[in-house]
Structure formats: structure tokens, C-alpha cells
Design an enzyme around this catalytic site. Structure first.
Site, PDB file in Angstrom:
ATOM      1  N   GLU A   1      65.247 -17.398  89.950  1.00 15.26           N
ATOM      2  CA  GLU A   1      65.803 -16.639  88.826  1.00 15.26           C
ATOM      3  C   GLU A   1      67.070 -17.268  88.272  1.00 15.26           C
ATOM      4  O   GLU A   1      67.282 -17.303  87.061  1.00 15.26           O
ATOM      5  CB  GLU A   1      66.085 -15.186  89.233  1.00 15.26           C
ATOM      6  CG  GLU A   1      64.835 -14.338  89.434  1.00 15.26           C
ATOM      7  CD  GLU A   1      64.197 -14.496  90.807  1.00 15.26           C
ATOM      8  OE1 GLU A   1      64.742 -15.260  91.633  1.00 15.26           O
ATOM      9  OE2 GLU A   1      63.155 -13.856  91.051  1.00 15.26           O
TER      10      GLU A   1
ATOM     11  N   HIS B   1      63.294  -2.615  94.728  1.00 15.24           N
ATOM     12  CA  HIS B   1      62.362  -2.758  93.600  1.00 15.24           C
ATOM     13  C   HIS B   1      62.339  -1.509  92.720  1.00 15.24           C
ATOM     14  O   HIS B   1      61.351  -1.271  92.028  1.00 15.24           O
ATOM     15  CB  HIS B   1      60.931  -3.026  94.094  1.00 15.24           C
ATOM     16  CG  HIS B   1      60.708  -4.380  94.703  1.00 15.24           C
ATOM     17  ND1 HIS B   1      61.220  -4.738  95.915  1.00 15.24           N
ATOM     18  CD2 HIS B   1      60.038  -5.466  94.242  1.00 15.24           C
ATOM     19  CE1 HIS B   1      60.852  -5.986  96.193  1.00 15.24           C
ATOM     20  NE2 HIS B   1      60.143  -6.451  95.194  1.00 15.24           N
TER      21      HIS B   1
HETATM   22  C1  LIG Z   1      64.267 -12.774  94.087  1.00 11.75           C
HETATM   23  C2  LIG Z   1      62.852 -12.342  93.984  1.00 11.75           C
HETATM   24  N1  LIG Z   1      62.095 -12.841  93.001  1.00 11.75           N
HETATM   25  C3  LIG Z   1      60.808 -12.461  92.884  1.00 11.75           C
HETATM   26  C4  LIG Z   1      60.256 -11.572  93.747  1.00 11.75           C
HETATM   27  C5  LIG Z   1      58.803 -11.099  93.581  1.00 11.75           C
HETATM   28  N2  LIG Z   1      57.987 -11.679  94.627  1.00 11.75           N
HETATM   29  C6  LIG Z   1      57.754 -11.021  95.773  1.00 11.75           C
HETATM   30  S1  LIG Z   1      56.926 -11.934  96.863  1.00 11.75           S
HETATM   31  C7  LIG Z   1      56.816 -13.229  95.806  1.00 11.75           C
HETATM   32  C8  LIG Z   1      56.122 -14.472  96.221  1.00 11.75           C
HETATM   33  C9  LIG Z   1      56.777 -15.054  97.407  1.00 11.75           C
HETATM   34  O1  LIG Z   1      56.135 -16.211  97.770  1.00 11.75           O
HETATM   35  P1  LIG Z   1      56.435 -16.886  99.162  1.00 11.75           P
HETATM   36  O2  LIG Z   1      57.900 -17.041  99.326  1.00 11.75           O
HETATM   37  O3  LIG Z   1      55.608 -18.105  99.246  1.00 11.75           O
HETATM   38  O4  LIG Z   1      55.963 -15.812 100.220  1.00 11.75           O
HETATM   39  P2  LIG Z   1      54.489 -15.269 100.477  1.00 11.75           P
HETATM   40  O5  LIG Z   1      54.322 -14.066  99.630  1.00 11.75           O
HETATM   41  O6  LIG Z   1      53.533 -16.329 100.122  1.00 11.75           O
HETATM   42  O7  LIG Z   1      54.469 -14.919 101.917  1.00 11.75           O
HETATM   43  C10 LIG Z   1      57.449 -12.929  94.609  1.00 11.75           C
HETATM   44  C11 LIG Z   1      57.543 -13.825  93.447  1.00 11.75           C
HETATM   45  C12 LIG Z   1      61.096 -11.039  94.748  1.00 11.75           C
HETATM   46  N3  LIG Z   1      60.656 -10.119  95.608  1.00 11.75           N
HETATM   47  N4  LIG Z   1      62.375 -11.467  94.860  1.00 11.75           N
END
Ligand SMILES: Cc1ncc(C[n+]2csc(CCOP(=O)(O)OP(=O)(O)O)c2C)c(N)n1
Ligand SMILES: [Mg+2]
Lengths: 335, 347
Positions: free
Chosen positions: A72, A141
Site C-alpha cells: 500500500e 477490517h
Molecule cells: C496491509 C494489508 N493489505 C491487504 C490485505 C488483504 N489481504 C489479506 S490476505 C491477502 C493476501 C496475502 O497473501 P500472502 O501474504 O501470500 O498470504 P496467503 O494468503 O497466501 O497465506 C491480502 C491481499 C491485508 N489484510 N492487509
């Protein structure tokens, strides 16, 4: 305020949801101006986590419907840089709670650049984000943080309560040369309403809208609470005549419309989902006191989140989230 | 002493059992979510069990971990109780956070579990801080941060690793590369073959290990822990793994094919380890089945516990905000939204 927009002569209307209104506003502005592009996490292939940008990738290129890494600070900052150099980015921050991650670029770059540079830069960026509790999404959230942005000099903040306001304000935001934060309440995406079909329909930023006229009590509401207040007003219509205003624009704030209503009713409820202390309520009440003190027949009532975070458990979440019942109770205390 | 000694037969059985417990827990959580019993969102760890269990087993019980939005597996691997976990998913008072946190915020600080986290990339700075406090107090404890491939793109992750490296802290940074950040494939988030290459920039060791092999993860973390407590600073480990379910339950998954999922399902970390134990004569096939049945039974009990647990009283919404008592909150808890508690508007 000086936006290059005005309410157009509208030929017809169409019923649509808030979600569709936002999507159509983006689609029209993307088609209208090549400098406009959308970027954010999962806005393209995935269509946005609330499906708001669903279908836009098919109509525009990957370059203009741009999926970003989870960065972000980086991509909001890149939006600031792009806006300062001739683009008109729409940056989506998936949940407003994540605005914390990108706060530096907002506070010290986006908000200050024009001023610090002696007016030499434009900042035509729109930040779209989702706010609000009600879906068991817990504290990280569910926040309503728009007060911070309405408070911070150099930023514009809008928070529509109806599909028409969502469409008209988003189009104005995209066309504006100032940085506009556009706050979407995630619980009203499915709410429907009539929206003008004219592709040049816009609504001026800085104007509130009287959604229901009344004589006895004014409810000044935002976002989800506009609909809840209209419900409350309808429910009480036998006993009390309630005027409901959708504030729409948090900054600049339409002092004239709210004071005119106060002068008519003498009693005011301010309903906004931000935490009560130092919230939008406080600013609205201050404007009313400054400009309409002698019209007040009773102390104003505030309806908001009682200074907590939004808890997970439904029984707790319901307790802290303001709704029609809270607005009704406030009206009854006044009437 | 490591939490579970993988050298012993008992240790191996326990490692297998914990992986099975995670699988059973998340299957149940998925079902209960689909039934509408669990509110909010749930992100399941199915397919990634070897990472959490391999890592936490090689830590000592006093060590810290930070987790993610996909945290159920980390909790179980760290030894948290499945009934209190399930009660938290249900938003019940008997849950780890008394219902205030839910799936995304389960924590048990006393057990060294510093929280699941709703903010991608927020765990690593916390782990750096836990490692700092351990170092300052002269404790033999390390802090391990679990985070996703997506989180590697976060600025605060970079800052946390840089701090830990520069200060030589006893931290371990463990990336769970499950190939996607929500709906975006890892290739669209990073221009790197292996995410462990980022370690070079911090001048710390970086490895990519097979995250479907619990032994490989265990050994990598055991070695990293050794370095950490010897004062040699942090290690960056990338576990190559895959998530079998959607990003969250209800994800329509437009971004991948069933074939890809099936290919990874053939590498199931639980089956792989169970087969190895059978081949080595540590367990018979029947004993594997018994272990699985027992894990499933434990989770059914946990779900029953959660179902029968109590909803928090609405007044609890006003608790836990501050240590001190705040008059505003007392007023609101008393049923008024007026800070002065006023109920009369007669002037
Ligand atoms: C700062 C932030 N940006 C966006 C999100 C929304 N979000 C939640 S999980 C996720 C994907 C995360 O991917 P990864 O770190 O690879 O973890 P995975 O879900 O694959 O275990 C996103 C974009 C968030 N929770 N926090
Ligand atoms: Mg991932």
C-alpha cells in the site's frame, strides 16, 4: 468549492446498486479520459474483493486496470507520483484499515505537495476504500476512519449514502484536480436507488442533499446511516416529521444546507459510523453551534460508535454499531 | 529442548498428529463457515500443515511466533487448544480472545503466540520486537515470523528484517510461499525466482526448502534457531508450499485451474509423512488411521464445545479498551450515547 462539475440536466434514471454505481462511474471516466487508471490489490483478474471492479479488466487493458503487489505504501505513493506528473489515478485500498500502511505518502506527500510547492503541482488522485462494520470482519477490517482524512488539511473526503451520490461524487472525484478520499461503506453495496443515466451526470463535491423533508427533527447522516435514518423517519412518521440529510461530503462540509435545516427544525441528530469522540459529529455540531446557535431548541444528539474498535462476536458487534434503532431513540429523545 | 523431538518415534507420531489436527480443524471450520455458524471470514491452512508444524516443533516452547490471517495451523502447531480456538471462531466468551478477535486475531501471548494478524506484513516487525526484548533480557528465546509470499512485498517486512539483521537479533523469518497473494500469483508480485534471494540484501542466510516435507522445514528452523541463540542473527527461510482451498472460504478462484490444485494435492504433506513413518515401521497403516480418527474426534469435540459455549454479554464490548477506566466508555456502557450521560433534553 471550485470543481469543474455541476449537476447536469438529467434525461432519465436507472435503478442500480451502490456497487454498480461505483463501477459505472469508473467505467465512464476510464472511457472518457485516457489519463485515468485504476490500481490496487486484486482489482483486475479478481474483480476486487467486493466485486466492485468486476468486468473492468475485460473492457480496459491490464495497464489501466492494474493489479499491484501487497504494497500500500508503494502503490499509493506511486499514485501520488503519477498524479503529480499528469495521470489521474484511482487507487483502491481494499479496506480503510490498511490506510495506516500508506499514511506517510498521504500525510506528507499527497496532502502537502501542492501547498509546499507554492501551487505548482496538481494532485488529481482518487483513493477509493471500504469502511464499516457489520460483517463480522473484526477490528482490523471494520473501521470507519474517514474523520482522519476529513481533518487533515489538503485532502478532500466524501462518503456517499446512496447509489446516485456514489456515482455522481466518484465521477467528480476523478475529474477533480485535488486528492479525494472516497469512502464506501461495505454494507451498502447492494443498496439500490435511482441513478441518472446521463454519462455527464456528476455531483458537486461539498454539497449535502436533503433526502427527506421534515419539520420537527433533522437527522444529518452519512453512508449506511442515511438509509437507516430514512427507515427510522418513516417508522416515526405518525408522531414526528423528520428531515434526513445525506451529508455526502465530509470536507468541504456544506454548512449552509445543514444550518438551513436546523433553522427549520431546531433539533438535530448527527449519525455517522465513526467513533463518537472527535468524530464527524463533533465538526457538524460545531458548525451548527457557530452558525445556528439561537435556532437550537435542544442539545444535539450524536449517533456513532461508542469509542471502541469493532469486535468480532456478533453480539458485541451489534452492540457498538449504530443503526436505525439508535437513530430512532435519538429522535425520540428530541421530539 | 525442542518442542517436539523429530529424532524419536514418539516425536514423529506427535508431529503427524498435529498436522492431522490442523487438517481436521480447518475442514471443520470450513464446513461450519459454510453452514453459517462461523461469522466473518476464514482463511484455511489446508495443504500447508508441514510448514507450521515443522517450524513450531523445532522451536522451544518458550519461543515466540507471529502469525498471519491464515493462522489456525500456526496456533495448533504452537500447542494451542482446539476447543478454545474453535470457540473463538464462533465468537464465544470461552474463546482465546473472549470472542473479540475471531479467526483472524487468535492469540495466546503466554504460549508465545503473538497473534494471528489481519494486516498483511504486520507480523515481522512484532517478531523483531520480541527478539529484541529477548536479547535485551538475556533470555535464550527466539522469535519466528510466519508470513506469506504476498507479505514479502510489504515495506514493513523489509524494515523488520533489516533491523533484525543490523542488530543481530534472534529472529527467524519464514515465508510460506503458497504461490498466491489472494488472487494474484507470486510471479505478478515479485521479480525473483526464489523469495529467499532477498536474504542477500540483508547479508543473512537465506534458504528455500520443500514446504510439503515437514522434516525439511524442521531441520531448516532448527539450524536457524541454533544460529539465532548463538548470536549469529536472523535467518530467512522460504517454504515452498501450496494452499488447497480458496484464499478465503467462498473464493470463486478465477485465477487457477483444478489441475494445479490436484497436482499439489498429490504431494499432500500429511500423507507423505505418514507413508514415511509406515515405511520406517514407526506406525502401521491402522495406527495412521487411528491417529487421524482421533484427531477428527478431538475436533468434533472442539466444535461441540464452541457450539455450546456462551455469547459474550453486550456490555463486554466496552471492556478491554484501556487499562485505566475511561468515563466515556462507562457512560456508553450505561446505555447512553451522550458523553455527559444526559437523557433529558428539557431546557
Ligand atoms: C496491509 C494489508 N493489505 C491487504 C490485505 C488483504 N489481504 C489479506 S490476505 C491477502 C493476501 C496475502 O497473501 P500472502 O501474504 O501470500 O498470504 P496467503 O494468503 O497466501 O497465506 C491480502 C491481499 C491485508 N489484510 N492487509
Ligand atoms: Mg501466499
Amino acid at each position: 468549492m471550485s470543481t469543474d462539475t455541476s449537476t447536469s440536466n438529467v434525461s432519465g434514471t436507472e435503478s442500480m446498486t451502490v456497487r454498480e454505481a461505483i463501477r459505472e462511474a469508473m467505467r465512464e471516466e476510464l472511457a472518457r479520459d485516457e489519463d485515468v487508471f485504476l490500481m490496487g490489490e486484486d482489482v483486475g483478474l479478481f474483480g476486487g474483493v467486493f466485486d466492485v471492479s468486476d468486468g473492468l479488466l475485460a473492457d480496459f487493458s491490464e495497464d489501466r486496470i492494474r493489479d499491484t503487489p501487497i504494497s500500500e505504501a508503494g502503490f499509493l505513493g506511486a499514485g501520488v507520483g503519477a498524479a503529480a506528473t499528469g495521470s489521474r489515478p484511482i487507487v483502491e485500498i481494499m479496506f480503510s484499515d490498511f490506510l495506516g500502511v500508506s499514511m506517510e505518502q498521504t500525510m506528507n506527500q499527497m496532502a502537502k505537495m501542492r501547498y509546499m510547492f507554492g501551487g505548482k503541482t496538481e494532485m488529481p488522485i482518487t483513493i477509493r476504500t471500504t469502511e464499516g462494520g457489520g460483517m463480522g470482519a473484526a477490528s482490523q477490517h471494520s473501521g470507519t476512519v474517514h474523520t482522519w482524512f476529513a481533518h487533515f488539511p489538503g485532502l478532500i473526503a466524501v462518503a456517499p449514502g446512496t447509489p446516485a451520490a456514489a456515482k455522481g461524487l466518484l465521477k467528480s472525484a476523478i475529474r477533480s484536480n485535488d486528492p479525494v478520499f472516497f469512502f464506501e461503506n461495505k454494507m451498502i453495496y447492494e443498496q439500490t436507488g435511482e441513478v441518472p443515466t446521463d454519462p455527464d451526470f456528476t455531483l458537486p463535491i461539498g454539497e449535502a442533499s436533503v433526502e427527506r423533508t421534515g419539520e420537527d427533527v433533522t437527522v444529518i447522516a452519512t453512508q449506511r446511516l442515511v438509509g437507516e435514518s430514512l427507515d427510522a423517519a418513516e417508522e416515526l412518521s405518525d408522531q414526528v416529521s423528520v428531515e434526513v440529510i445525506d451529508l455526502r461530503s465530509l470536507y468541504p462540509l456544506d454548512t449552509e444546507t445543514i444550518v438551513a435545516s436546523l433553522e427549520k427544525t431546531g433539533r438535530v441528530v448527527v449519525a455517522d459510523e465513526s467513533p463518537l469522540s472527535y468524530g464527524v459529529h463533533a465538526e457538524v455540531v460545531t458548525r451548527l453551534v457557530e452558525n445556528g446557535f439561537y435556532s437550537l431548541d435542544a442539545p444535539p444528539e450524536r449517533v456513532g460508535v461508542p469509542d471502541t474498535h469493532i469486535p468480532f462476536s456478533p453480539s458485541l458487534e451489534q452492540e457498538v454499531l449504530p443503526d436505525a434503532a439508535d437513530v430512532t431513540a435519538a429522535i425520540e429523545r428530541l421530539a | 529442548m525442542v518442542t517436539i523431538d523429530i529424532e524419536t518415534d514418539d516425536g514423529q507420531r506427535e508431529i503427524l498428529r498435529r498436522m492431522m489436527l490442523i487438517r481436521a480443524f480447518d475442514n471443520e471450520a470450513g464446513d461450519r463457515f459454510a453452514d453459517g455458524e462461523i461469522p466473518g471470514f476464514v482463511h484455511l491452512y489446508i495443504g500447508e500443515e508441514a510448514v507450521g508444524v515443522g517450524a513450531c516443533s523445532a522451536l522451544e516452547p518458550d519461543d515466540y511466533i507471529t502469525s498471519t490471517h491464515r493462522g489456525h495451523g500456526h496456533c495448533i502447531a504452537k500447542g494451542l487448544e482446539t476447543d478454545k480456538m474453535m470457540a473463538e471462531l464462533y465468537g464465544k466468551r470461552e474463546g482465546y480472545c473472549n470472542g473479540k478477535g475471531g479467526s483472524m486475531h487468535i492469540a495466546d501471548v503466554d504460549a508465545g503466540m503473538l497473534g494471528a494478524n489481519g494486516i498483511v506484513g504486520a507480523g515481522p516487525p512484532l517478531a523483531t520486537g520480541a527478539a529484541l526484548s529477548a536479547a535485551q533480557k538475556g533470555e535464550d528465546r527466539v522469535a519466528l515470523a510466519f508470513f506469506g509470499d504476498g507479505a514479502v512485498a510489504q515495506g514493513q517486512v523489509h524494515e523488520a528484517i533489516n533491523l533484525a539483521s543490523t542488530w543481530g537479533l534472534p529472529a527467524i523469518f519464514l515465508v510460506e510461499n503458497n504461490k498466491f497473494g489472494e488472487g494474484t500469483p507470486v510471479e505478478k508480485q515479485h521479480n525473483l525466482e526464489n523469495l529467499s534471494e532477498t536474504a542477500e540484501a540483508y547479508d543473512i542466510p537465506g534458504f528455500t526448502v520443500n514446504g510439503m516435507d515437514v522434516t525439511a522445514v524442521y531441520e531448516a528452523v532448527e539450524a536457524a534457531r541454533e544460529r539465532a541463540v548463538n548470536g549469529d542473527g536472523p535467518t530467512f527461510i522460504e517454504a515452498d508450499t501450496y494452499r488447497y482451498r480458496g484464499h478465503f472460504e467462498g473464493d470463486h478462484q478465477p485465477y487457477r485451474d483444478d489441475d494445479d490444485i490436484e497436482a499439489w494435492q498429490r504431494r499432500c504433506p500429511i500423507d507423505a509423512f505418514a507413508n514415511r513413518l509406515v515405511d520406517a515401521g514407526v506406525l502401521t497403516e491402522d495406527e495412521v488411521d487411528e491417529l487421524r480418527a482421533a484427531a477428527e474426534a478431538e475436533i468434533e469435540d472442539a466444535a461441540a464445545f464452541a457450539e455450546n459455549a456462551t455469547d459474550p454479554d453486550p456490555s463486554e464490548a466496552y471492556e478491554d479498551m484501556y487499562d485505566v477506566s475511561v468515563p466515556e466508555l462507562s457512560t456508553y456502557a450505561g446505555g447512553s450515547l451522550r458523553a455527559d450521560g444526559g437523557s433529558t433534553t428539557d431546557q
